[in-house]
Design a protein around this motif. Sequence first.
Motif, mmCIF file in Angstrom:
data_model
loop_
_atom_site.group_PDB
_atom_site.id
_atom_site.type_symbol
_atom_site.label_atom_id
_atom_site.label_comp_id
_atom_site.label_asym_id
_atom_site.label_seq_id
_atom_site.Cartn_x
_atom_site.Cartn_y
_atom_site.Cartn_z
ATOM 1 N N VAL A 87 0.831 -1.206 0.000
ATOM 2 C CA VAL A 87 0.000 0.000 0.000
ATOM 3 C C VAL A 87 0.866 1.258 0.000
ATOM 4 C CG1 VAL A 87 -1.586 1.378 1.401
ATOM 5 C CG2 VAL A 87 -2.035 -1.053 1.062
ATOM 6 N N LEU A 88 1.830 1.311 0.941
ATOM 7 C CA LEU A 88 2.609 2.548 1.086
ATOM 8 C C LEU A 88 3.533 2.776 -0.106
ATOM 9 C CD1 LEU A 88 3.384 2.448 4.908
ATOM 10 C CD2 LEU A 88 1.695 3.833 3.687
ATOM 11 N N VAL A 150 -0.381 1.337 -7.428
ATOM 12 C CA VAL A 150 0.011 2.568 -8.132
ATOM 13 C C VAL A 150 -1.108 2.990 -9.081
ATOM 14 C CG1 VAL A 150 1.568 3.520 -9.875
ATOM 15 C CG2 VAL A 150 2.495 2.206 -7.958
ATOM 16 N N LEU A 151 -1.570 2.034 -9.878
ATOM 17 C CA LEU A 151 -2.603 2.331 -10.875
ATOM 18 C C LEU A 151 -3.855 2.895 -10.205
ATOM 19 C CD1 LEU A 151 -2.854 1.932 -13.951
ATOM 20 C CD2 LEU A 151 -4.141 -0.154 -13.479
ATOM 21 N N LEU A 152 -4.212 2.335 -9.044
ATOM 22 C CA LEU A 152 -5.441 2.765 -8.391
ATOM 23 C C LEU A 152 -5.274 4.088 -7.655
ATOM 24 C CD1 LEU A 152 -6.526 -0.746 -7.677
ATOM 25 C CD2 LEU A 152 -8.271 1.010 -7.882
ATOM 26 N N ALA A 153 -4.086 4.338 -7.106
ATOM 27 C CA ALA A 153 -3.877 5.569 -6.348
ATOM 28 C C ALA A 153 -3.599 6.749 -7.271
ATOM 29 C CB ALA A 153 -2.710 5.381 -5.371
ATOM 30 N N PHE A 154 -2.995 6.460 -8.411
ATOM 31 C CA PHE A 154 -2.530 7.482 -9.340
ATOM 32 C C PHE A 154 -3.662 8.358 -9.871
ATOM 33 C CE2 PHE A 154 -1.952 8.284 -13.931
ATOM 34 C CZ PHE A 154 -0.866 9.127 -13.906
ATOM 35 N N ASN A 209 -8.398 3.859 -2.341
ATOM 36 C CA ASN A 209 -8.176 3.012 -3.510
ATOM 37 C C ASN A 209 -6.986 2.086 -3.327
ATOM 38 O OD1 ASN A 209 -10.293 3.801 -5.023
ATOM 39 N ND2 ASN A 209 -9.127 4.901 -6.572
ATOM 40 N N ALA A 210 -5.942 2.595 -2.668
ATOM 41 C CA ALA A 210 -4.713 1.808 -2.513
ATOM 42 C C ALA A 210 -4.988 0.544 -1.687
ATOM 43 C CB ALA A 210 -3.633 2.657 -1.852
#
Lengths: 276, 264
Positions: A87-88, A150-154, A209-210
Amino acid sequence: MTAATPLLAQRRLRPTRRPGAGAGGRGQLVGGLALLAALLLAWQLLPPALGTPTYVVPVLSDVLAALVDPAALPRYLEHGAATMTEVLLGLGIGVVLGLGLALALAQLPRVYAVVFPYVVAIESIPKVAVAPLFVIWFGFGLPSKVVVVVLLAFFPVLVNAIHGLRSVDRDQLDLFRVNGATPWQIRVRLMLPAALPQIFSGLELGVANAMIGAIVAEFVGAQKGLGVLILQAQGRMETPAVFALLIILSALGIALNVLVRTLRRVVISWEPRPGR
Amino acid sequence: MTAAGTAPEGTAPLVDLRGLGKVYPTRTGDVTALTGVDLQIADGEFVAVVGPSGCGKTTLLKILAGLEQHTAGHGTLHGTDLGRPSGDAGMVFQKATLLPWLDVLANVLLPVTLDHRATAADREKALGLLRMVGLEDFATKRPGELSGGMQQRVAICRALVHDPSLLLMDEPFGALDAMTRDALNVEVNRVWRETHKTAVLITHSIPEAVFLAERVVVMSPRPGRVVDEVAIPFGTVRTPDLMGTPEFGALSARIRRHFEVKAA
């Protein structure tokens, strides 16, 4: 010469805290705790009263026992650490990429016009659906999970930041221009601070999201992580353990959210506190 | 520099506009915002521009600020062609337009810090301006802690901190209540007298224009042009009781007549 001024200077200094907010807050706290107690009590008493089998809805005490089980604790710690690493790490990379691209696009209106439809298109794809593909590409280890996160947080960071950067007040822009500000000064000293509230809203969405991304990626294929433990517990029909893991996940999610909101209050110290 | 009053004939004016025009291209065709504007403003003079909504008075101010380019005629400030921000104008907007993330002092210093790191002298100058408008105790407050009238006075300090020749005000008190507005007008008069600035005030309030200005420029509806210039012979010190005098009423009526004809 100062005869006209003090009259206006002294009046209408807005109070920084709403009067009565403390008392209202206490009342809400008591109400909230009462509701929590009632719900927990219902959880303990209702399933047996309704004859619900334990493997469908375990009673609260069973879930708590699974949660504090000393034998399970090392597993929780190890797999929890794995999930939080995903996650982080993913969140950090996603936020840097999202913010960087947003800053670049906000400065290049022509590129923005070409690229943004793609951003919107990709954003509307349910991105967790590509997680199986990433397992093929990046394997069962850490990288495939991080890529999903990454894809979801971006995207929420990117979209919110771009929106914030582009909605700068016209008069503020004129103020900078009339005083001969360079494009760089307008970017760093006007657009960025003005966009911070929106950037943080994007960050809050990105955090939520992450967590989703990490768990789904672990469901799809992983050796470590709280998602893996949930699947294992499910396989053994250990429903109390599944609930215990859900509680751990919720706590981690809430902790991250509180962290971001605290950061927001510190960074955007001029923002009025949301009213109750 | 003379403290106030129209410069003697023959002296080069600070602002010189000749046949100035502005045409905006829009999707439905060109819109003429200004046409044939001739206007000279002497150093130290206070000029108010009044006109109906959409007469191009804000466009005129933005051209003076160098934020917009004229499309006809020519205009100079200090003998230099207009067209880009000169750094020699301070601007006050209808909203205070303070940056909420800076404290009051940093807001006042913004025109300075966009140019160079603020020196002790700059800070002293900014604090002096805040003192002049009675806000020296608020230097470390955030704009959100100030009332609307106080914020607008901070904005006036900011427009003056880099010592520009020209103070441009675009309906600066339009969003404030009437009492705050009257008090601020008295204050603008005092600031103007004490700083010897050349001031251009855009307003749709005829009493405000007559109260503050030495000369009121009346503009027509779009396409905006100058239809009358009214000298206001009240000297430089203006006090609220001025508004009750017959002379004040007569001058206001003369200006108002330009708009009544259009309305009939």
